[in-house]
Scaffold this motif. Structure first.
Motif, PDB file in Angstrom:
ATOM      1  N   GLU A  75      46.725  95.364  51.496  1.00 17.80           N
ATOM      2  CA  GLU A  75      46.789  94.694  52.796  1.00 17.80           C
ATOM      3  C   GLU A  75      46.875  93.188  52.586  1.00 17.80           C
ATOM      4  O   GLU A  75      46.362  92.640  51.616  1.00 17.80           O
ATOM      5  CB  GLU A  75      45.546  95.012  53.645  1.00 17.80           C
ATOM      6  CG  GLU A  75      45.373  96.471  53.996  1.00 17.80           C
ATOM      7  CD  GLU A  75      44.525  97.212  52.980  1.00 17.80           C
ATOM      8  OE1 GLU A  75      44.035  96.554  52.040  1.00 17.80           O
ATOM      9  OE2 GLU A  75      44.356  98.429  53.121  1.00 17.80           O
ATOM     10  N   GLY A  76      47.530  92.536  53.538  1.00 11.28           N
ATOM     11  CA  GLY A  76      47.521  91.079  53.564  1.00 11.28           C
ATOM     12  C   GLY A  76      48.403  90.411  52.528  1.00 11.28           C
ATOM     13  O   GLY A  76      48.181  89.256  52.182  1.00 11.28           O
ATOM     14  N   ILE A  77      49.435  91.123  52.041  1.00 12.27           N
ATOM     15  CA  ILE A  77      50.310  90.470  51.054  1.00 12.27           C
ATOM     16  C   ILE A  77      51.352  89.587  51.738  1.00 12.27           C
ATOM     17  O   ILE A  77      52.115  88.898  51.082  1.00 12.27           O
ATOM     18  CB  ILE A  77      51.019  91.508  50.148  1.00 12.27           C
ATOM     19  CG1 ILE A  77      51.851  92.488  50.982  1.00 12.27           C
ATOM     20  CG2 ILE A  77      50.040  92.234  49.270  1.00 12.27           C
ATOM     21  CD1 ILE A  77      52.726  93.386  50.149  1.00 12.27           C
ATOM     22  N   GLY A  78      51.354  89.624  53.076  1.00  6.92           N
ATOM     23  CA  GLY A  78      52.268  88.765  53.814  1.00  6.92           C
ATOM     24  C   GLY A  78      53.620  89.404  54.028  1.00  6.92           C
ATOM     25  O   GLY A  78      53.882  90.523  53.598  1.00  6.92           O
ATOM     26  N   LEU A  79      54.490  88.652  54.690  1.00  4.45           N
ATOM     27  CA  LEU A  79      55.822  89.161  55.018  1.00  4.45           C
ATOM     28  C   LEU A  79      56.781  88.779  53.890  1.00  4.45           C
ATOM     29  O   LEU A  79      57.588  87.864  54.009  1.00  4.45           O
ATOM     30  CB  LEU A  79      56.290  88.594  56.354  1.00  4.45           C
ATOM     31  CG  LEU A  79      57.463  89.343  57.024  1.00  4.45           C
ATOM     32  CD1 LEU A  79      57.081  90.790  57.314  1.00  4.45           C
ATOM     33  CD2 LEU A  79      57.865  88.650  58.306  1.00  4.45           C
ATOM     34  N   LEU A  80      56.658  89.510  52.761  1.00  6.96           N
ATOM     35  CA  LEU A  80      57.593  89.293  51.661  1.00  6.96           C
ATOM     36  C   LEU A  80      58.990  89.690  52.126  1.00  6.96           C
ATOM     37  O   LEU A  80      59.151  90.476  53.036  1.00  6.96           O
ATOM     38  CB  LEU A  80      57.192  90.154  50.460  1.00  6.96           C
ATOM     39  CG  LEU A  80      55.778  89.999  49.922  1.00  6.96           C
ATOM     40  CD1 LEU A  80      55.533  91.020  48.831  1.00  6.96           C
ATOM     41  CD2 LEU A  80      55.554  88.598  49.395  1.00  6.96           C
ATOM     42  N   SER A  81      59.975  89.170  51.459  1.00 10.71           N
ATOM     43  CA  SER A  81      61.341  89.516  51.851  1.00 10.71           C
ATOM     44  C   SER A  81      62.237  89.464  50.628  1.00 10.71           C
ATOM     45  O   SER A  81      61.756  89.617  49.506  1.00 10.71           O
ATOM     46  CB  SER A  81      61.816  88.568  52.948  1.00 10.71           C
ATOM     47  OG  SER A  81      63.057  88.999  53.462  1.00 10.71           O
ATOM     48  N   ILE A  82      63.532  89.231  50.837  1.00 10.83           N
ATOM     49  CA  ILE A  82      64.460  89.173  49.706  1.00 10.83           C
ATOM     50  C   ILE A  82      64.118  87.970  48.826  1.00 10.83           C
ATOM     51  O   ILE A  82      63.531  86.994  49.280  1.00 10.83           O
ATOM     52  CB  ILE A  82      65.918  89.112  50.196  1.00 10.83           C
ATOM     53  CG1 ILE A  82      66.088  88.090  51.320  1.00 10.83           C
ATOM     54  CG2 ILE A  82      66.383  90.473  50.647  1.00 10.83           C
ATOM     55  CD1 ILE A  82      67.488  88.007  51.888  1.00 10.83           C
ATOM     56  N   ASP A  83      64.483  88.063  47.566  1.00 12.86           N
ATOM     57  CA  ASP A  83      64.115  87.083  46.542  1.00 12.86           C
ATOM     58  C   ASP A  83      64.627  85.688  46.905  1.00 12.86           C
ATOM     59  O   ASP A  83      65.828  85.469  47.066  1.00 12.86           O
ATOM     60  CB  ASP A  83      64.694  87.534  45.196  1.00 12.86           C
ATOM     61  CG  ASP A  83      64.093  86.777  44.025  1.00 12.86           C
ATOM     62  OD1 ASP A  83      63.561  85.669  44.237  1.00 12.86           O
ATOM     63  OD2 ASP A  83      64.159  87.298  42.890  1.00 12.86           O
ATOM     64  N   GLU A  84      63.688  84.734  47.019  1.00 11.23           N
ATOM     65  CA  GLU A  84      64.057  83.371  47.381  1.00 11.23           C
ATOM     66  C   GLU A  84      64.319  82.488  46.164  1.00 11.23           C
ATOM     67  O   GLU A  84      64.737  81.343  46.304  1.00 11.23           O
ATOM     68  CB  GLU A  84      62.954  82.740  48.246  1.00 11.23           C
ATOM     69  CG  GLU A  84      62.769  83.448  49.579  1.00 11.23           C
ATOM     70  CD  GLU A  84      61.665  82.828  50.422  1.00 11.23           C
ATOM     71  OE1 GLU A  84      61.019  81.867  49.927  1.00 11.23           O
ATOM     72  OE2 GLU A  84      61.447  83.285  51.558  1.00 11.23           O
ATOM     73  N   GLN A  85      64.066  83.009  44.952  1.00 20.74           N
ATOM     74  CA  GLN A  85      64.239  82.217  43.734  1.00 20.74           C
ATOM     75  C   GLN A  85      65.557  82.512  43.018  1.00 20.74           C
ATOM     76  O   GLN A  85      66.054  81.691  42.256  1.00 20.74           O
ATOM     77  CB  GLN A  85      63.078  82.509  42.756  1.00 20.74           C
ATOM     78  CG  GLN A  85      61.691  82.362  43.352  1.00 20.74           C
ATOM     79  CD  GLN A  85      61.435  80.967  43.893  1.00 20.74           C
ATOM     80  OE1 GLN A  85      61.842  79.980  43.273  1.00 20.74           O
ATOM     81  NE2 GLN A  85      60.791  80.873  45.044  1.00 20.74           N
ATOM     82  N   LYS A  86      66.118  83.696  43.267  1.00 21.00           N
ATOM     83  CA  LYS A  86      67.312  84.104  42.536  1.00 21.00           C
ATOM     84  C   LYS A  86      68.508  83.222  42.897  1.00 21.00           C
ATOM     85  O   LYS A  86      68.726  82.888  44.053  1.00 21.00           O
ATOM     86  CB  LYS A  86      67.637  85.575  42.841  1.00 21.00           C
ATOM     87  CG  LYS A  86      68.834  86.094  42.069  1.00 21.00           C
ATOM     88  CD  LYS A  86      69.039  87.590  42.267  1.00 21.00           C
ATOM     89  CE  LYS A  86      70.252  88.076  41.493  1.00 21.00           C
ATOM     90  NZ  LYS A  86      70.469  89.528  41.613  1.00 21.00           N
ATOM     91  N   LEU A  87      69.282  82.856  41.889  1.00 20.70           N
ATOM     92  CA  LEU A  87      70.483  82.049  42.104  1.00 20.70           C
ATOM     93  C   LEU A  87      71.687  82.961  42.331  1.00 20.70           C
ATOM     94  O   LEU A  87      71.890  83.942  41.607  1.00 20.70           O
ATOM     95  CB  LEU A  87      70.739  81.142  40.893  1.00 20.70           C
ATOM     96  CG  LEU A  87      69.718  80.013  40.662  1.00 20.70           C
ATOM     97  CD1 LEU A  87      69.960  79.351  39.323  1.00 20.70           C
ATOM     98  CD2 LEU A  87      69.796  78.974  41.791  1.00 20.70           C
ATOM     99  N   TRP A  88      72.476  82.627  43.340  1.00 21.04           N
ATOM    100  CA  TRP A  88      73.679  83.390  43.672  1.00 21.04           C
ATOM    101  C   TRP A  88      74.889  82.467  43.562  1.00 21.04           C
ATOM    102  O   TRP A  88      74.845  81.320  44.005  1.00 21.04           O
ATOM    103  CB  TRP A  88      73.594  83.930  45.095  1.00 21.04           C
ATOM    104  CG  TRP A  88      72.499  84.915  45.324  1.00 21.04           C
ATOM    105  CD1 TRP A  88      71.240  84.661  45.783  1.00 21.04           C
ATOM    106  CD2 TRP A  88      72.563  86.327  45.089  1.00 21.04           C
ATOM    107  NE1 TRP A  88      70.514  85.825  45.856  1.00 21.04           N
ATOM    108  CE2 TRP A  88      71.295  86.861  45.438  1.00 21.04           C
ATOM    109  CE3 TRP A  88      73.556  87.188  44.620  1.00 21.04           C
ATOM    110  CZ2 TRP A  88      71.007  88.214  45.339  1.00 21.04           C
ATOM    111  CZ3 TRP A  88      73.270  88.540  44.521  1.00 21.04           C
ATOM    112  CH2 TRP A  88      72.016  89.045  44.875  1.00 21.04           C
ATOM    113  N   PRO A  89      75.999  82.953  42.992  1.00 22.61           N
ATOM    114  CA  PRO A  89      77.206  82.118  42.890  1.00 22.61           C
ATOM    115  C   PRO A  89      77.934  82.032  44.236  1.00 22.61           C
ATOM    116  O   PRO A  89      78.600  82.973  44.643  1.00 22.61           O
ATOM    117  CB  PRO A  89      78.055  82.855  41.841  1.00 22.61           C
ATOM    118  CG  PRO A  89      77.623  84.292  41.938  1.00 22.61           C
ATOM    119  CD  PRO A  89      76.184  84.285  42.371  1.00 22.61           C
TER     120      PRO A  89
END
Length: 592
Positions: A108-122
């Motif tokens: 519980e309480g891990i928050g609203l994680l979502s798609i990876d915000e650190q990954k680099l996309w070309p």
């Protein structure tokens, strides 16, 4: 989070339903965080100072007096590169990332994680300074997977003139790629990803008529009960009738560009099978893993019930996002009955007046709202896109008169009724040809005439009539036996047996039969018609059914789905030659 926001206070806890005081500044459908663990919830009722929240996580350990904090926005998804090949829970939290945090249970309480915000996309930007961008326009592309290109969209509520553009390169979904200035001189920063509320349908330019079928490779569907691309279908059936297996086949083989598969309230072992099997499946179109164009949403029966209610909206919002890029999306919801049960449980905890079988009175409108989000459209950016929604329904005891099945039947155009007796006889897919129907036959008939054969729909209707006639004759056979029937009726019974066993029954584990192209589907049915008509010629000459029926030829008809390769249909011509040879001998014998 702004510290000066007025917070509510928990006053009552009833499972996933929380009541709070001091909530006059909260908004309806606003996303909130609840308690010290900051559980994610959504405001569903506001009465003066008192608000009711449904919480999408386990509420064990929550206490009255803890704070409720507003976020100022509705429950929304972050839509951008990184959703394909991914597996989410009912509110778009990635399961692989959760497993890294807690290998066994979802904490519980891990928050609203979502798609990876650190990954680099070309990213490749396709606009330049001075260009005017309308809402829904494409301003760049990202190769999201080896087979699908993510077309970066201007959010549907923003438009303006480009005033700044970054060079092509590698960026995260949080990096600003372009800036546009609208008519009010406000500047908007556009990133790869944007947010969209799950309960609000994404807008489009206009809806088109659904004139093209969704090709599935399943004979009973493609020829007998076709689904339009951008249409709606329901697969109702009791326990063990093969709903999940049928949906797996549609997810694996349908000619949609993108697959969104929602396991809504299903057993954990079924979703485990999906999660394990899908990455191993090879997409026949690309030769790559089918996960390259698939999004999985898993909300199993032991996950929080409120998140199950939200999972359907999560799935259809993701589907709309890819539709707006101009893709054809097929969405599988397995099963909408579990979603309706979540509505019923939450409604009961809210002490709402129950309707039939305890379901809330608004069940029909919720089902209608969901299926209404299917359709073939022109996007705001001028592309053609579609969403086909295929929902499984799990009526208790296989009773199709229960509320979820009955109301679903009102709002879908294809009804693929699964039959317990067929399933127990190992006839799969166990789609009952007498109870099923497709409302798209008329509008798809031109497509079938142009792309398959001029007589394709007429042939389908003729074979269905034979099956209906066979059903009536079976009632007589049960009373008096087959031997007393006249030969023409006995011939109908024999041909119907070939249609049922040799054509409608399909083996998902046979490499030639798991997926069958349309030309073979038509050729097989045309060959069955050829045998039927030759037999009728013989009947007119007075040849008895016992002689018309050649055991070897009949066995070849039943096995042709396995023995004739999908890419070489010459075996069907050879089979017709054998029919001609068999009947030529008979005709000569009886003509003399």
């Amino acid at each position: 989070m702004e510290e000066n926001k007025i917070r509510g206070v928990i006053s009552a806890i009833n499972g996933p339903v929380i009541k709070g005081k001091n909530m006059t500044t909260f908004k309806m459908r606003e996303m909130v965080t609840v308690g010290e663990k900051r559980l994610i919830g959504e405001v569903i009722v506001l009465e003066g100072d008192v608000g009711t929240i449904q919480v999408y996580e386990e509420t064990e350990g929550l206490k009255t007096g803890e704070e409720i904090t507003p976020t100022g926005r509705p429950l929304s998804l972050k839509l951008g590169p990184g959703m394909l090949k991914n597996m989410f829970d009912g509110i778009q939290r990635p399961l692989e990332k959760i497993q890294e945090i807690s290998p066994i249970f979802i904490p519980e309480g891990i928050g609203l994680l979502s798609i990876d915000e650190q990954k680099l996309w070309p990213a490749k930007i396709t606009v330049k300074t001075g260009d005017v961008l309308l809402a829904g326009s494409i301003f760049g592309t990202v190769e999201e997977t080896e087979v699908i290109q993510n077309r970066l969209l201007v959010p549907p509520n923003i438009s303006g003139t480009v005033i700044e553009v970054v060079p092509d390169g590698d960026y995260t979904i949080e990096d600003v790629l372009i800036k546009i200035q609208d008519g009010k001189n406000e500047i908007h920063e556009l990133k790869m990803a944007h947010e969209w509320p799950v309960r609000t349908p994404r807008p489009n330019a206009y809806r088109r008529e659904t004139l093209v079928p969704l090709i599935t490779g399943q004979r009973v569907i493609d020829i007998f009960f076709p689904i339009a691309k951008g249409g709606t279908a329901a697969i109702p059936g009791g326990f063990g009738t093969g709903k999940t297996m049928t949906q797996h086949q549609l997810a694996k083989w349908s000619d949609a560009d993108i697959i969104v598969y929602i396991g809504c309230g299903e057993r954990g072992n079924e979703m485990t099978e999906v999660i394990e099997d899908f990455p191993k499946l090879i997409d026949p179109r690309s030769g790559k893993s089918i996960m390259e164009r698939t999004v999985l949403i898993a909300n199993t029966s032991n996950m929080p019930v409120a998140a199950r209610e939200a999972s359907i909206y999560t799935g259809v919002t993701i589907a709309e996002y890819y539709r707006d890029m101009g893709y054809a999306v097929a969405m599988m919801a397995d099963s909408t009955s579990r979603w309706a049960e979540a509505l019923r449980e939450i409604s009961g905890r809210l002490e709402e007046m129950p309707a039939e079988e305890g379901y809330p009175a608004y069940l029909p409108s919720r089902i209608a709202e969901f299926y209404e989000r299917a359709g073939s459209i022109e996007t705001l950016g001028g592309n053609d896109g579609s969403i086909t929604i295929i929902g499984a329904v799990s009526p208790a005891g296989g009773d199709f008169s229960e509320p979820v099945t009955e109301n679903t039947k009102r709002f879908v155009n294809v009804f693929l009724a699964l039959d317990k007796s067929l399933a127990y006889a190992r006839h799969y897919p166990a789609i009952n040809w007498l109870e099923s129907y497709s409302g798209y036959i008329k509008i798809l008939s031109d497509w079938y005439e142009d792309n398959v054969a001029e007589d394709c729909i007429d042939l389908r209707n003729k074979m269905l009539e034979l099956l209906y006639e066979e059903n009536k004759l079976q009632e007589m056979v049960m009373l008096v036996g087959e031997d007393v029937l006249p030969d023409d009726q006995r011939w109908v019974l024999e041909i119907a047996k070939i249609i049922k066993v040799g054509y409608l029954q399909q083996n998902a584990y046979n490499k030639e039969d798991t997926y069958v192209p349309l030309d073979k589907q038509y050729a097989m049915l045309k060959a069955i018609e050829y045998l039927y008509e030759k037999g009728r010629e013989g009947l007119r000459l007075g040849i008895p059914t016992s002689q018309l029926k050649d055991i070897d030829i009949f066995n070849q008809f039943i096995k042709m789905k396995y023995t004739i390769p999908n890419d070489d249909l010459s075996g069907i011509d050879r089979l017709k030659d054998e029919i001609d040879a068999h009947f030529e001998v008979l005709f000569k014998k009886y003509e003399n």
